[in-house]
Design a protein around this motif. Sequence first.
Motif, PDB file in Angstrom:
ATOM      1  N   TRP A   1      -4.706   0.076   9.246  1.00 43.04           N
ATOM      2  CA  TRP A   1      -4.757   0.640   7.905  1.00 43.04           C
ATOM      3  C   TRP A   1      -6.204   0.758   7.450  1.00 43.04           C
ATOM      4  CZ3 TRP A   1      -0.856   2.679   5.030  1.00 43.04           C
ATOM      5  CH2 TRP A   1       0.440   2.485   5.524  1.00 43.04           C
ATOM      6  N   THR A   2      -6.576   1.904   6.863  1.00 43.31           N
ATOM      7  CA  THR A   2      -7.907   2.084   6.316  1.00 43.31           C
ATOM      8  C   THR A   2      -7.787   2.710   4.938  1.00 43.31           C
ATOM      9  OG1 THR A   2      -8.062   4.280   7.265  1.00 43.31           O
ATOM     10  CG2 THR A   2      -8.995   2.486   8.560  1.00 43.31           C
ATOM     11  N   GLY A   3      -8.865   2.610   4.164  1.00 40.95           N
ATOM     12  CA  GLY A   3      -8.874   3.230   2.852  1.00 40.95           C
ATOM     13  C   GLY A   3      -9.420   2.285   1.816  1.00 40.95           C
ATOM     14  N   ILE A   4      -9.698   2.827   0.631  1.00 40.40           N
ATOM     15  CA  ILE A   4     -10.342   2.028  -0.413  1.00 40.40           C
ATOM     16  C   ILE A   4      -9.351   1.010  -0.983  1.00 40.40           C
ATOM     17  CG2 ILE A   4      -9.868   3.616  -2.321  1.00 40.40           C
ATOM     18  CD1 ILE A   4     -12.797   3.189  -3.192  1.00 40.40           C
ATOM     19  N   ASP A   5      -8.063   1.383  -1.048  1.00 44.44           N
ATOM     20  CA  ASP A   5      -7.050   0.433  -1.520  1.00 44.44           C
ATOM     21  C   ASP A   5      -6.801  -0.653  -0.476  1.00 44.44           C
ATOM     22  OD1 ASP A   5      -6.697   1.622  -3.945  1.00 44.44           O
ATOM     23  OD2 ASP A   5      -4.980   2.838  -3.327  1.00 44.44           O
TER      24      ASP A   5
ATOM     25  N   VAL B   1       0.848  -1.194   0.000  1.00 51.00           N
ATOM     26  CA  VAL B   1       0.000   0.000   0.000  1.00 51.00           C
ATOM     27  C   VAL B   1       0.885   1.246   0.000  1.00 51.00           C
ATOM     28  CG1 VAL B   1      -1.988  -1.059   1.115  1.00 51.00           C
ATOM     29  CG2 VAL B   1      -0.149  -0.125   2.500  1.00 51.00           C
ATOM     30  N   SER B   2       0.253   2.422   0.033  1.00 51.34           N
ATOM     31  CA  SER B   2       1.031   3.662   0.001  1.00 51.34           C
ATOM     32  C   SER B   2       1.611   3.958   1.378  1.00 51.34           C
ATOM     33  CB  SER B   2       0.154   4.822  -0.440  1.00 51.34           C
ATOM     34  OG  SER B   2      -0.631   5.247   0.646  1.00 51.34           O
ATOM     35  N   THR B   3       2.457   4.977   1.449  1.00 55.61           N
ATOM     36  CA  THR B   3       3.047   5.349   2.731  1.00 55.61           C
ATOM     37  C   THR B   3       2.114   6.257   3.523  1.00 55.61           C
ATOM     38  OG1 THR B   3       4.185   7.139   1.592  1.00 55.61           O
ATOM     39  CG2 THR B   3       5.447   5.149   2.007  1.00 55.61           C
ATOM     40  N   GLY B   4       0.929   6.492   3.006  1.00 55.61           N
ATOM     41  CA  GLY B   4      -0.019   7.304   3.765  1.00 55.61           C
ATOM     42  C   GLY B   4      -0.771   8.261   2.869  1.00 55.61           C
ATOM     43  N   LEU B   5      -1.964   7.864   2.434  1.00 52.48           N
ATOM     44  CA  LEU B   5      -2.781   8.723   1.596  1.00 52.48           C
ATOM     45  C   LEU B   5      -4.212   8.603   2.099  1.00 52.48           C
ATOM     46  CD1 LEU B   5      -2.940  10.511  -0.928  1.00 52.48           C
ATOM     47  CD2 LEU B   5      -3.442   8.445  -2.219  1.00 52.48           C
ATOM     48  N   PRO B   6      -4.721   9.621   2.803  1.00 52.62           N
ATOM     49  CA  PRO B   6      -6.044   9.513   3.402  1.00 52.62           C
ATOM     50  C   PRO B   6      -7.090   9.087   2.375  1.00 52.62           C
ATOM     51  CG  PRO B   6      -4.978  11.534   4.103  1.00 52.62           C
ATOM     52  CD  PRO B   6      -4.090  10.916   3.066  1.00 52.62           C
ATOM     53  N   GLY B   7      -7.966   8.171   2.793  1.00 52.64           N
ATOM     54  CA  GLY B   7      -9.027   7.705   1.912  1.00 52.64           C
ATOM     55  C   GLY B   7      -8.622   6.500   1.089  1.00 52.64           C
ATOM     56  N   PHE B   8      -7.345   6.357   0.773  1.00 49.96           N
ATOM     57  CA  PHE B   8      -6.891   5.254  -0.074  1.00 49.96           C
ATOM     58  C   PHE B   8      -6.139   4.212   0.734  1.00 49.96           C
ATOM     59  CE2 PHE B   8      -8.224   8.302  -3.001  1.00 49.96           C
ATOM     60  CZ  PHE B   8      -8.608   7.609  -4.128  1.00 49.96           C
ATOM     61  N   SER B   9      -5.059   4.618   1.378  1.00 49.75           N
ATOM     62  CA  SER B   9      -4.392   3.713   2.309  1.00 49.75           C
ATOM     63  C   SER B   9      -3.651   4.584   3.305  1.00 49.75           C
ATOM     64  CB  SER B   9      -3.440   2.755   1.588  1.00 49.75           C
ATOM     65  OG  SER B   9      -2.723   3.396   0.568  1.00 49.75           O
ATOM     66  N   ASN B  10      -4.122   4.538   4.538  1.00 46.49           N
ATOM     67  CA  ASN B  10      -3.595   5.434   5.553  1.00 46.49           C
ATOM     68  C   ASN B  10      -3.792   4.773   6.912  1.00 46.49           C
ATOM     69  OD1 ASN B  10      -2.381   7.939   6.004  1.00 46.49           O
ATOM     70  ND2 ASN B  10      -4.299   8.796   6.776  1.00 46.49           N
ATOM     71  N   PRO B  11      -2.783   4.780   7.760  1.00 46.91           N
ATOM     72  CA  PRO B  11      -2.999   4.228   9.088  1.00 46.91           C
ATOM     73  C   PRO B  11      -3.833   5.196   9.933  1.00 46.91           C
ATOM     74  CG  PRO B  11      -0.671   4.758   8.727  1.00 46.91           C
ATOM     75  CD  PRO B  11      -1.435   5.303   7.576  1.00 46.91           C
ATOM     76  N   ASP B  12      -4.837   4.678  10.678  1.00 50.91           N
ATOM     77  CA  ASP B  12      -5.658   5.571  11.498  1.00 50.91           C
ATOM     78  C   ASP B  12      -4.991   5.813  12.858  1.00 50.91           C
ATOM     79  OD1 ASP B  12      -6.091   3.365  13.022  1.00 50.91           O
ATOM     80  OD2 ASP B  12      -8.177   3.071  12.430  1.00 50.91           O
ATOM     81  N   ASP B  13      -5.743   6.476  13.775  1.00 52.27           N
ATOM     82  CA  ASP B  13      -5.166   6.850  15.076  1.00 52.27           C
ATOM     83  C   ASP B  13      -4.582   5.663  15.822  1.00 52.27           C
ATOM     84  OD1 ASP B  13      -6.186   9.214  14.370  1.00 52.27           O
ATOM     85  OD2 ASP B  13      -7.952   9.116  15.669  1.00 52.27           O
ATOM     86  N   SER B  14      -5.235   4.491  15.678  1.00 54.72           N
ATOM     87  CA  SER B  14      -4.764   3.343  16.446  1.00 54.72           C
ATOM     88  C   SER B  14      -3.839   2.441  15.625  1.00 54.72           C
ATOM     89  CB  SER B  14      -5.953   2.551  16.966  1.00 54.72           C
ATOM     90  OG  SER B  14      -6.900   2.380  15.943  1.00 54.72           O
ATOM     91  N   GLY B  15      -3.413   2.929  14.447  1.00 59.81           N
ATOM     92  CA  GLY B  15      -2.430   2.185  13.677  1.00 59.81           C
ATOM     93  C   GLY B  15      -3.008   1.172  12.718  1.00 59.81           C
TER      94      GLY B  15
END
Lengths: 340, 395
Positions: free
Chosen positions: A57-61, A41-55
């Motif tokens: 990963w969330t996002g459509i990818d 996944v990416s190194t952090g892109l909100p909505g696509f692949s991003n770690p949330d507050d608790s670590g």
Amino acid sequence: MKRIAAALATGVATLALSSTAALADETLDAVTERGELVCGVSTGLPGFSNPDDSGNWTGIDVDVCRAVAAAVLGDADAVKFVPLTAKERFTALQSGEIDVLSRNTTWTLTRDTSLGLNFTGTNYYDGQGFLVKKDLGVTSATELDGASVCIQSGTTTELNLADYFRFQGMEYSPVVFDTSDQTVQGFASGRCDVLTSDQSQLYALRTKLDNPDSAVVLPEVISKEPLGPVVRQGDDQWFNIVKWTLFAQINAEELGITSENLDEMMESDNPSIKRLVGTEGDMGEKLGLSSDWAAKIVAQVGNYGEMFERNVGMDTPLQIERGLNALWTNGGIQYAPPIR
Amino acid sequence: MAGPAVPTPPSGPAPWRNPRVRAVAFQVVALVLVLWVFWTIFQNTLTNMESRGITTGFGFLDNTAGFGILFSLIPYDETNTYGRTFVVGILNTLLVSGLGILFATIIGFILGVARLSPNWLIAKMALVYIEITRNVPLLLQIFFWYFAVLRTLPGPRQSLEFPFSAFLNNRGLYAPSPNLEPAFWAVAITFGLAIAGAVVLVRWAKRRQDATGRRFPAWSVSLAAVVGLPLLVFWLAGSPLTWDLPALQGFNFRGGVRLIPEFIALWLALTLYTAGFIGEIVRSGIQSVSKGQTEASQALGLRPGQTLRLIVIPQAMRVIIPPLTSQYLNLTKNSSLATAIGYPDLVSVFMGTTLNQTGQAVEIVAMTMAVYLTISLSISFLMNLYNRAVALKER
């Protein structure tokens, strides 16, 4: 830098040292045996692949990976996410470090043919745009002559940008960084006048600015950017599994199957629904999976529409409309071949 | 590889008992093994890439690159080939390494001498500088200059203004660039002739002094000629030189020459970091010359400057050159950290963007490694030549 070097080194070393035994049809076995899907996944892109507050990963990818894990292993959480920069992503997949690459990657002819990789579909139809500071007073991309443009290295946007400015007869200076975070920093600090990327990313990256309202996305869309998951060539079974995972989600939305009404749908008499949820036919077996593969996907990850709204839709900070990504029946172009 | 022509007299030992034959045989076996390992790796790589459908070969170098590069020493635009991005990358690497080496050497020598200064303040300041730069990681220093110093400069529309139409902002340093008119070559030729004349004059003066003991102020006369004559011609030719001044136009300054902040940050960091090490090398070199040499030279009536120039430095160089060479190599290799701040050097452009657009990792990594190897070996070779020239001549 070390990570790039390490990724390249392992990539080259694997190509050099791994045995020449047949590579085909081994990814499914490897994943099943490991009990875990390894997903780039990416190194952090909100909505696509991003770690949330608790670590987590969330996002459509990220959900694409979770859907594949649900179909193959029956558990959407059995995924190990490997964050990759745009530069590292293909080498990581080629060398077998990851099983699937799901990292807002644009499907192009060159990538499909010369990298030894296959794109399995499009989970997000995107296009390249420009983000500028409001106080510059620019309202159209045609006024950008002479601008400094921040851009991420190793992307199709780098090529589209060059094409667009050349075609418009305008000059620009590209300021190239490795990660999208660095491009935002460069834009925020004033190193560049313009930040260019896929439009969805611009909305996502704008949320990272101190004052998101100080920047606007220009109306021009200068390219087609179909983003989708990628797998290695030569393993057709795995290619089919990843491809039909997305198709199952799109078909589920079209048939009105959601994670909430799945239990009722299991009792449905509609033959299309029965084939999808696995109460009729042997669709799962044909893919090398269990018969309720698609039901597991919908139960644990949801259909395409649920996945979209949860990660990038109007209720999220990104506030992206379905647009092109609506189903073909609703004026969009998301369309999946039938499961039969 | 030909069979060793060892004459075996009839009464001698059998070949497998002959130590010379055995020594050669083992070497041959070892060599064959090494070659076999490399050949296998090479073949295996090719087979693997082919079976995975990855394109191989160097044909990609002729394809159109299609992406822009921020800064290039040769004309480059998006329609050029990947091969040209390779050259652009090499030149940018050489530029920052070359300038880095030059300035690191100058600052390093000043630091080394300052460390030994009898003036307490100067010596301690040099010490503090050296300890700070040597003990902070280079990447951190690059980030410091780039993010903490250059990024905080004002934007183009609020640029800092300097005399002679130079401007500094967060897009870089802008300065006027000279526009040479045709008549300017007369000035250039005069300058060349003046330098040649000065060389002849200095040699003649030295020969005359050696022969007769009479001195001639060759240096001051030469300086006057080298500076004065071109100026005279410049004035006679009617000032055949205009300046292209940078001016704010649209988003950025146009015209003049421009140093991008990525270059300035990398160059400053490389220079100041390596200068610290060179300072210590120079100090150790000077201290390695025994005190008796200085005392003897003073007893002969040489002035302190002459003592340093004629007695101490030539002997110190023997100690300085070998470790100095490795500092030059380090600086060149460290320049690949450019990719962290987006300076378009070889690693950033060729092993970054080009690799990603073509996907031909094996070829591109190999080419990049070959370039660094070639640059490093060339520096070593030149420094070894120089080392041989200054090394102790044993007669």
